[in-house]
Design a protein around this motif. Structure first.
Motif, mmCIF file in Angstrom:
data_model
loop_
_atom_site.group_PDB
_atom_site.id
_atom_site.type_symbol
_atom_site.label_atom_id
_atom_site.label_comp_id
_atom_site.label_asym_id
_atom_site.label_seq_id
_atom_site.Cartn_x
_atom_site.Cartn_y
_atom_site.Cartn_z
ATOM 1 N N LEU A 29 0.871 -1.307 -0.097
ATOM 2 C CA LEU A 29 -0.032 0.042 0.076
ATOM 3 C C LEU A 29 0.797 1.311 -0.016
ATOM 4 C CD1 LEU A 29 -2.923 1.210 0.186
ATOM 5 C CD2 LEU A 29 -2.530 1.203 2.520
ATOM 6 N N PHE A 30 0.488 2.385 -1.036
ATOM 7 C CA PHE A 30 1.196 3.455 -0.965
ATOM 8 C C PHE A 30 0.397 4.364 -0.757
ATOM 9 C CE2 PHE A 30 3.395 0.553 -3.579
ATOM 10 C CZ PHE A 30 4.688 0.603 -3.388
ATOM 11 N N GLU A 31 0.856 5.617 0.076
ATOM 12 C CA GLU A 31 -0.128 6.469 0.350
ATOM 13 C C GLU A 31 0.769 8.003 0.469
ATOM 14 O OE1 GLU A 31 -1.663 5.182 4.284
ATOM 15 O OE2 GLU A 31 -3.590 4.643 3.115
ATOM 16 N N TRP A 32 -0.053 9.036 -0.090
ATOM 17 C CA TRP A 32 0.670 10.227 -0.076
ATOM 18 C C TRP A 32 -0.526 11.267 0.043
ATOM 19 C CZ3 TRP A 32 0.409 7.197 -4.316
ATOM 20 C CH2 TRP A 32 -0.136 7.744 -5.256
ATOM 21 N N ASP A 33 -0.104 12.517 0.638
ATOM 22 C CA ASP A 33 -1.271 13.785 0.924
ATOM 23 C C ASP A 33 -0.691 14.866 -0.030
ATOM 24 O OD1 ASP A 33 -0.974 13.314 4.619
ATOM 25 O OD2 ASP A 33 -2.574 12.507 3.094
ATOM 26 N N ILE A 34 -1.746 15.339 -0.589
ATOM 27 C CA ILE A 34 -1.855 16.631 -1.113
ATOM 28 C C ILE A 34 -2.435 17.819 -0.618
ATOM 29 C CG2 ILE A 34 -2.624 17.906 -3.091
ATOM 30 C CD1 ILE A 34 -0.720 15.560 -3.939
ATOM 31 N N MET A 35 -1.785 18.691 0.032
ATOM 32 C CA MET A 35 -2.426 19.641 0.886
ATOM 33 C C MET A 35 -2.682 20.905 -0.099
ATOM 34 S SD MET A 35 -2.061 18.354 3.862
ATOM 35 C CE MET A 35 -2.597 19.742 4.619
ATOM 36 N N GLY A 74 -18.704 15.662 -6.988
ATOM 37 C CA GLY A 74 -19.590 17.046 -7.258
ATOM 38 C C GLY A 74 -19.286 18.285 -6.276
ATOM 39 N N GLN A 75 -18.571 18.161 -5.442
ATOM 40 C CA GLN A 75 -18.023 19.071 -4.571
ATOM 41 C C GLN A 75 -16.759 19.819 -5.062
ATOM 42 O OE1 GLN A 75 -18.223 17.590 -0.613
ATOM 43 N NE2 GLN A 75 -20.001 16.653 -0.820
ATOM 44 N N THR A 76 -16.349 21.011 -4.318
ATOM 45 C CA THR A 76 -15.107 21.443 -4.842
ATOM 46 C C THR A 76 -14.297 21.343 -3.674
ATOM 47 O OG1 THR A 76 -15.945 23.785 -4.080
ATOM 48 C CG2 THR A 76 -16.223 23.260 -6.379
ATOM 49 N N PHE A 77 -12.838 21.352 -3.895
ATOM 50 C CA PHE A 77 -12.161 21.432 -2.803
ATOM 51 C C PHE A 77 -11.775 23.037 -2.006
ATOM 52 C CE2 PHE A 77 -10.292 18.201 -5.770
ATOM 53 C CZ PHE A 77 -10.437 16.943 -4.784
ATOM 54 N N LYS A 78 -11.474 22.841 -0.936
ATOM 55 C CA LYS A 78 -11.279 24.164 -0.138
ATOM 56 C C LYS A 78 -9.821 24.160 0.169
ATOM 57 C CE LYS A 78 -14.432 23.052 2.910
ATOM 58 N NZ LYS A 78 -14.259 21.774 2.837
ATOM 59 N N GLU A 79 -9.458 25.472 0.589
ATOM 60 C CA GLU A 79 -8.042 25.917 1.229
ATOM 61 C C GLU A 79 -8.105 24.888 2.361
ATOM 62 O OE1 GLU A 79 -6.956 29.871 1.347
ATOM 63 O OE2 GLU A 79 -7.449 30.302 -0.825
ATOM 64 N N LYS A 80 -6.783 24.477 2.796
ATOM 65 C CA LYS A 80 -6.438 23.778 3.892
ATOM 66 C C LYS A 80 -7.006 22.313 3.795
ATOM 67 C CE LYS A 80 -5.996 27.668 6.643
ATOM 68 N NZ LYS A 80 -5.969 28.206 7.959
ATOM 69 N N ASP A 81 -7.648 21.679 2.561
ATOM 70 C CA ASP A 81 -8.036 20.405 2.402
ATOM 71 C C ASP A 81 -6.865 19.541 2.260
ATOM 72 O OD1 ASP A 81 -10.751 20.750 2.593
ATOM 73 O OD2 ASP A 81 -11.345 20.573 0.513
ATOM 74 N N ARG A 82 -7.017 18.395 2.832
ATOM 75 C CA ARG A 82 -6.162 17.174 2.917
ATOM 76 C C ARG A 82 -6.514 16.138 1.877
ATOM 77 N NH1 ARG A 82 -5.003 14.959 7.834
ATOM 78 N NH2 ARG A 82 -5.665 13.022 7.081
ATOM 79 N N ILE A 83 -5.872 15.733 0.843
ATOM 80 C CA ILE A 83 -6.461 14.832 -0.107
ATOM 81 C C ILE A 83 -5.252 13.835 0.204
ATOM 82 C CG2 ILE A 83 -6.920 13.934 -2.266
ATOM 83 C CD1 ILE A 83 -7.026 17.726 -2.030
ATOM 84 N N THR A 84 -5.671 12.472 0.628
ATOM 85 C CA THR A 84 -4.673 11.494 0.664
ATOM 86 C C THR A 84 -5.209 10.584 -0.479
ATOM 87 O OG1 THR A 84 -4.882 11.788 3.099
ATOM 88 C CG2 THR A 84 -4.226 9.525 2.328
ATOM 89 N N VAL A 85 -4.252 9.972 -1.092
ATOM 90 C CA VAL A 85 -4.316 8.777 -2.197
ATOM 91 C C VAL A 85 -3.948 7.587 -1.424
ATOM 92 C CG1 VAL A 85 -3.871 7.985 -4.457
ATOM 93 C CG2 VAL A 85 -3.507 10.547 -3.823
ATOM 94 N N HIS A 86 -4.730 6.350 -1.875
ATOM 95 C CA HIS A 86 -4.295 5.413 -1.242
ATOM 96 C C HIS A 86 -4.439 4.390 -2.488
ATOM 97 C CE1 HIS A 86 -5.928 6.606 2.702
ATOM 98 N NE2 HIS A 86 -6.959 7.147 2.128
ATOM 99 N N LEU A 87 -3.163 3.881 -2.828
ATOM 100 C CA LEU A 87 -2.787 3.148 -3.855
ATOM 101 C C LEU A 87 -2.356 1.644 -3.537
ATOM 102 C CD1 LEU A 87 -2.412 3.071 -7.130
ATOM 103 C CD2 LEU A 87 -0.160 3.973 -6.678
ATOM 104 N N ASP A 88 -2.875 0.632 -3.966
ATOM 105 C CA ASP A 88 -2.264 -0.617 -3.661
ATOM 106 C C ASP A 88 -1.952 -1.501 -4.997
ATOM 107 O OD1 ASP A 88 -4.423 -1.874 -4.804
ATOM 108 O OD2 ASP A 88 -5.360 -2.709 -3.028
ATOM 109 N N MET A 89 -1.538 -0.604 -6.035
ATOM 110 C CA MET A 89 -1.321 -1.255 -7.380
ATOM 111 C C MET A 89 -2.321 -1.988 -8.194
ATOM 112 S SD MET A 89 1.251 0.589 -7.369
ATOM 113 C CE MET A 89 1.873 0.286 -9.155
#
Length: 121
Positions: A29-35, A74-89
């Motif tokens: 499992l690979f995970e990373w955050d986009i702030m 259908g929603q928009t991102f906001k400032e200070k949102d943290r998006i985490t990607v969960h990738l298991d290939m």
């Protein structure tokens, strides 16, 4: 936007993209955050293949044959949102501020690159 030697960035008159130089591959499992530091009208969290950076830069990554894009249902991102990607290939899912969304993509290729694309102001 903070850039260092581990990323490649491209831009056109309409879109800006950035992706990691080193691919993610293998098992586990690979995970990373986009702030989100500052919001713009159109912003996408992506993964792409090597071919995904030989594309039409006047279009967003989700419109390309070699890119997969998370859209916040259908929603928009906001400032200070943290998006985490969960990738298991095999599958890829996303969380926003700790809220996990269902699996977004299945049967992914064996080597992908984290990426972000946005519509240039």
């Amino acid at each position: 936007m903070r850039l260092d030697k581990s990323v490649i960035s491209q831009s056109s008159s309409h879109h800006e993209w950035i992706r990691m130089k080193i691919p993610i591959s293998g098992q586990g499992l690979f995970e990373w955050d986009i702030m989100v530091e500052k919001i713009c009208e159109y912003f996408w969290v992506d993964i792409c293949t090597e071919k995904g950076f030989n594309v039409d830069y006047d279009s967003w990554l989700g419109a390309q044959a070699y890119g997969w894009v998370f859209v916040k249902y259908g929603q928009t991102f906001k400032e200070k949102d943290r998006i985490t990607v969960h990738l298991d290939m095999r599958t890829c899912s996303f969380s926003v501020n700790g809220k996990r969304y269902p699996i977004a993509f299945r049967n992914l290729p064996g080597k992908v690159y984290p990426a972000v694309s946005l519509r240039a102001p």
